[in-house]
Design a protein around this motif. Structure first.
Motif, PDB file in Angstrom:
ATOM      1  N   LEU A 165       0.820  -1.209   0.000  1.00 17.52           N
ATOM      2  CA  LEU A 165       0.000   0.000   0.000  1.00 17.52           C
ATOM      3  C   LEU A 165       0.857   1.262   0.000  1.00 17.52           C
ATOM      4  CD1 LEU A 165      -2.682  -1.156   2.610  1.00 17.52           C
ATOM      5  CD2 LEU A 165      -3.150  -0.608   0.209  1.00 17.52           C
ATOM      6  N   SER A 166       1.970   1.231   0.731  1.00 14.54           N
ATOM      7  CA  SER A 166       2.832   2.410   0.843  1.00 14.54           C
ATOM      8  C   SER A 166       3.561   2.718  -0.452  1.00 14.54           C
ATOM      9  CB  SER A 166       3.854   2.209   1.971  1.00 14.54           C
ATOM     10  OG  SER A 166       3.221   2.007   3.216  1.00 14.54           O
ATOM     11  N   ILE A 225       7.634   3.081   4.091  1.00 19.46           N
ATOM     12  CA  ILE A 225       6.535   2.647   4.949  1.00 19.46           C
ATOM     13  C   ILE A 225       5.754   3.866   5.418  1.00 19.46           C
ATOM     14  CG2 ILE A 225       5.896   1.437   7.063  1.00 19.46           C
ATOM     15  CD1 ILE A 225       7.089  -0.334   4.861  1.00 19.46           C
ATOM     16  N   SER A 226       4.437   3.827   5.247  1.00 23.51           N
ATOM     17  CA  SER A 226       3.554   4.891   5.713  1.00 23.51           C
ATOM     18  C   SER A 226       2.595   4.333   6.756  1.00 23.51           C
ATOM     19  CB  SER A 226       2.771   5.489   4.540  1.00 23.51           C
ATOM     20  OG  SER A 226       1.792   6.407   4.997  1.00 23.51           O
ATOM     21  N   SER A 227       2.620   4.901   7.940  1.00 25.44           N
ATOM     22  CA  SER A 227       1.734   4.416   9.012  1.00 25.44           C
ATOM     23  C   SER A 227       0.269   4.711   8.719  1.00 25.44           C
ATOM     24  CB  SER A 227       2.144   5.055  10.344  1.00 25.44           C
ATOM     25  OG  SER A 227       2.066   6.471  10.264  1.00 25.44           O
ATOM     26  N   ASP A 228       0.002   5.606   7.779  1.00 20.17           N
ATOM     27  CA  ASP A 228      -1.385   5.936   7.456  1.00 20.17           C
ATOM     28  C   ASP A 228      -2.146   4.756   6.848  1.00 20.17           C
ATOM     29  OD1 ASP A 228      -0.920   8.511   8.329  1.00 20.17           O
ATOM     30  OD2 ASP A 228      -0.455   9.287   6.328  1.00 20.17           O
ATOM     31  N   PHE A 288      -1.824   1.562   7.780  1.00 19.45           N
ATOM     32  CA  PHE A 288      -1.940   0.412   8.688  1.00 19.45           C
ATOM     33  C   PHE A 288      -3.378  -0.096   8.797  1.00 19.45           C
ATOM     34  CE2 PHE A 288       2.135   1.350  11.361  1.00 19.45           C
ATOM     35  CZ  PHE A 288       2.899   1.052  10.246  1.00 19.45           C
ATOM     36  N   PRO A 289      -4.365   0.792   9.016  1.00 22.14           N
ATOM     37  CA  PRO A 289      -5.748   0.288   9.094  1.00 22.14           C
ATOM     38  C   PRO A 289      -6.200  -0.397   7.806  1.00 22.14           C
ATOM     39  CG  PRO A 289      -5.596   2.512  10.001  1.00 22.14           C
ATOM     40  CD  PRO A 289      -4.297   2.235   9.316  1.00 22.14           C
ATOM     41  N   LEU A 290      -5.799   0.129   6.655  1.00 18.51           N
ATOM     42  CA  LEU A 290      -6.183  -0.498   5.389  1.00 18.51           C
ATOM     43  C   LEU A 290      -5.590  -1.899   5.277  1.00 18.51           C
ATOM     44  CD1 LEU A 290      -5.668   2.526   2.950  1.00 18.51           C
ATOM     45  CD2 LEU A 290      -7.847   1.569   3.715  1.00 18.51           C
ATOM     46  N   ALA A 291      -4.329  -2.048   5.674  1.00 22.59           N
ATOM     47  CA  ALA A 291      -3.678  -3.361   5.595  1.00 22.59           C
ATOM     48  C   ALA A 291      -4.384  -4.372   6.487  1.00 22.59           C
ATOM     49  CB  ALA A 291      -2.213  -3.227   5.998  1.00 22.59           C
TER      50      ALA A 291
END
Length: 666
Positions: A205-206, A218-221, A223-226
């Motif tokens: 995703l990132s 890596i983007s922490s934004d 995380f919920p999508l993953a």
């Protein structure tokens, strides 16, 4: 004029006076056709429904400075991780609708900024479409789905987590994320870990769905999508990806001439879209490996043609490339052989199985809002109905075109229930056609575009002062790509003529000079091939393209070709005279190749003049190169002057745009 419409009336069938799009001057025929709503339902007299971009887009690109930060290429470690994960989680990926998208992200699409900017110059932010003299076209949800594999249906990207277990999984990822981790350390820290699946999806995703402007691995934004994807939840990525792309295209169109633009959206989609739609300029596609996505046919290929802006601007557009048979690729089910009507019921809407393709088509052709990451964009498929196999009538903007929507409101508009909607699926072999009033309206609109272009680029009336008294050639601004294209054509003709003359000279001269000429020709061929490869590499790496940089890049290859003495005079006119001719600037003139050839033939009659001839040729070549370099420097200086003028014009244009009254559909 009625600009409202009901979803159940999304497609209208009626008899209308139609003309073929592909046939020039075709006679109107009254026949039954199918139209996307909303369209104009009253007289088009005085109708101003088409919003146009700034005129003269070829010149507008002169000061573009764009960095495509979202263009990421998969490396071997990522591809190896994909193979490992697909063996373990393919059923989950199929359920969540990301299996095709992950496969598509493993292919390498080499970047060509010049090709993309040639298209981006024609973007209209108000309608989110490319405007050409021959009509409008745009990148649609269908393109995102077919080329990148993203799902059109599903839940929104900003939906909240539904369970405490999912929230705990996000917290675990956050604890493991140590600052700005690189890809290698992220992969190694999750090998054979209980969170490896989520970690893989975070990386994917990132890098390949929502990359940021800072090139972070890596983007922490995300995380919920993953976490949601790892549990089989289907997410509608297609509208989010398309909204981000529309937003970046708008920034390039409005801002790139006055400041640098960092584009983080998936512009590889734009490049592949060009190759799919404009067959005359694309590289030769590969055969798609069995079971692989459509984008695989473009993997590893590079744009081999230069100066494609004029070709794009003047048409030869494929309205429905995905409806044509392609080896080892199965098109979506809505590409039917025979046209038919289908009514959506509860068994189709909401169930993500094979029939989801029919619902996806309904989303593709419905005017709506698109929700991206922090952006909301308008989606107007009714302006490009021929891309879906439907007839084109004069379009109007949606009722809520200028209303500011929240993300929730925009998503509700996009995700409206479609139960009861009656859909028309055109035959995959349907030909593009337009109404006669659309043809007349578009012709009038193009005429107004040209008139506006002439007024806008009357430099003396739009900027304080422009002094062209020092120019030897009367200033008449034409598209640079047109000038370069004509020069390229003349260069090819001149080179062919030169080769013929050399061949005759070698046949006449049976002395040692014959061997020298052969060796010289071989060396030039090798140098030309090396230069072509170097230019291809530079094209991929160069993100910041200006006129001065394009001229400098072009001069590297021209120096080799110019040793033949076959270069036409650079004139800013639509009619470039034929070669051979004099290359002049001011008081300096280079003799034509024809005269030199005659002189050389006369000297060759002397049996002992070979050495003297070689020295004279070398001296002439040196003089010719000096004259050409001086011409290039003067040309570059003039282009910089034009570039500065265009920046002033752009500023004036923006000021005028902000002072215009908003267009309201009634």
């Amino acid at each position: 004029m009625d600009s409202t419409f009901r979803d159940e009336d999304l497609v209208e069938e009626r008899e209308e006076l139609m003309v073929s799009y592909s046939e020039n001057n075709s006679r109107p025929i009254m026949k039954k056709a199918h139209f996307l709503k909303p369209f104009v339902t009253s007289s088009i007299d005085g109708f101003q429904g088409m919003l146009r971009p700034s005129p003269s887009p070829e010149l507008k690109a002169s000061s573009l400075s764009v960095s495509f930060r979202g263009w990421r290429l998969p490396n071997k470690k990522f591809q190896f991780w994909v193979k490992k994960m697909v063996a373990l989680h393919k059923p989950t990926w199929l359920k969540s609708g990301i299996f095709e998208a992950i496969k598509a992200s493993t292919y390498r699409i080499h970047k060509n900024p010049s090709l993309i900017l040639s298209l981006a110059q024609n973007w209209c932010p108000e309608t989110n479409a490319f405007v050409f003299p021959w009509g409008e076209a745009t990148i649609t949800l269908e393109d995102v789905n077919v080329l990148l594999g993203f799902s059109i249906s599903g839940s929104s990207v900003f939906a909240s987590l539904q369970s405490s277990e999912m929230k705990e999984a996000v917290e675990k990822l956050q604890k493991r994320c140590q600052g700005s981790m690189k890809q290698e350390s992220w992969i190694s820290s999750f090998v054979d870990d209980e969170m490896e699946h989520e970690a893989f999806l975070v990386l994917w995703l990132s890098k390949f769905v929502f990359p940021d402007k800072f090139c972070s691995s890596i983007s922490s934004d995300v995380f919920p999508l993953a976490v949601r994807l790892a549990r089989g939840e289907r997410i509608a990525f297609a509208p989010a990806v398309l909204a981000n792309l529309y937003n970046d295209l708008g920034h390039i169109c409005v801002l790139a001439s006055i400041q640098n633009v960092l584009a983080s959206s998936l512009f590889k989609l734009v490049q592949v879209w060009i190759w799919e739609r404009f067959k005359s300029i694309r590289p030769e596609a590969k055969v798609i490996p069995r079971g692989q996505p459509r984008i695989a046919q473009w993997s590893g290929l590079k744009q081999r043609f230069k100066n494609v802006g004029l070709i794009i601007f003047h048409g030869n557009f494929d309205w429905r490339p995905y409806s044509e048979p392609l080896e080892n690729w199965n098109p979506p089910r809505f590409y039917v052989e025979e046209a038919k009507w289908v009514r959506i019921d509860e068994s189709l809407d909401g169930d993500y199985d094979d029939d989801d393709e029919f619902v996806s088509f309904a989303r593709c052709v419905r005017v709506s809002k698109l929700v991206g990451i922090g952006v909301v964009e308008n989606y107007y498929p009714n302006r490009v109905a021929m891309q879906f196999g439907l007839a084109q009538d004069v379009p109007v903007l949606g009722t809520n075109h200028r209303r500011n929507f929240t993300e929730e409101e925009a998503w509700d508009d996009y995700n409206k229930p479609l139960v009861g909607l009656k859909l028309y699926f055109p035959s995959r072999v349907a030909t593009a056609s337009v109404t006669t009033r659309y043809r007349d309206w578009w012709a009038k609109s193009v005429s107004e575009m040209r008139k506006e272009s002439m007024e806008t680029f009357n430099v003396s009336s739009t900027v304080d002062h422009y002094d062209d008294s020092d120019d030897d050639i009367p200033l008449k601004i034409v598209p640079l790509s047109q000038v370069y294209q004509k020069l390229d054509d003349e260069m090819k003709k001149a080179k062919h003529s030169t080769n013929k003359r050399r061949k005759r000279a070698r046949e006449d001269d049976e002395s040692a000079a014959e061997t020298e000429d052969d060796e010289s020709a071989d060396t030039e061929d090798d140098e030309s091939a090396d230069t072509e490869d170097d230019e291809s590499a530079e094209t991929e790496d160069d993100d910041n393209m200006t006129i001065a940089q394009r001229i400098n890049s072009r001069k590297k290859s021209d120096d080799i070709e110019n040793t033949e003495g076959e270069r036409s005079r650079l004139v800013a006119d639509n009619n470039v005279s034929g070669l051979p001719q004099k290359l002049a600037y001011g008081d300096e003139t280079v003799a034509t190749t024809q005269e030199e050839t005659e002189q050389k033939n006369n000297e060759n009659k002397s049996s002992n003049g070979v050495a003297a001839e070689k020295e004279e040729d070398d001296e002439r070549l040196k003089q010719r190169k000096l004259a050409i370099k001086e011409l290039a420097l003067k040309t570059e200086a003039r282009m910089l002057k034009v570039e500065n003028t265009l920046a002033k014009i752009k500023q004036w244009k923006l000021t005028r745009l902000h002072t215009k009254k908003p267009l309201v559909s009634s």
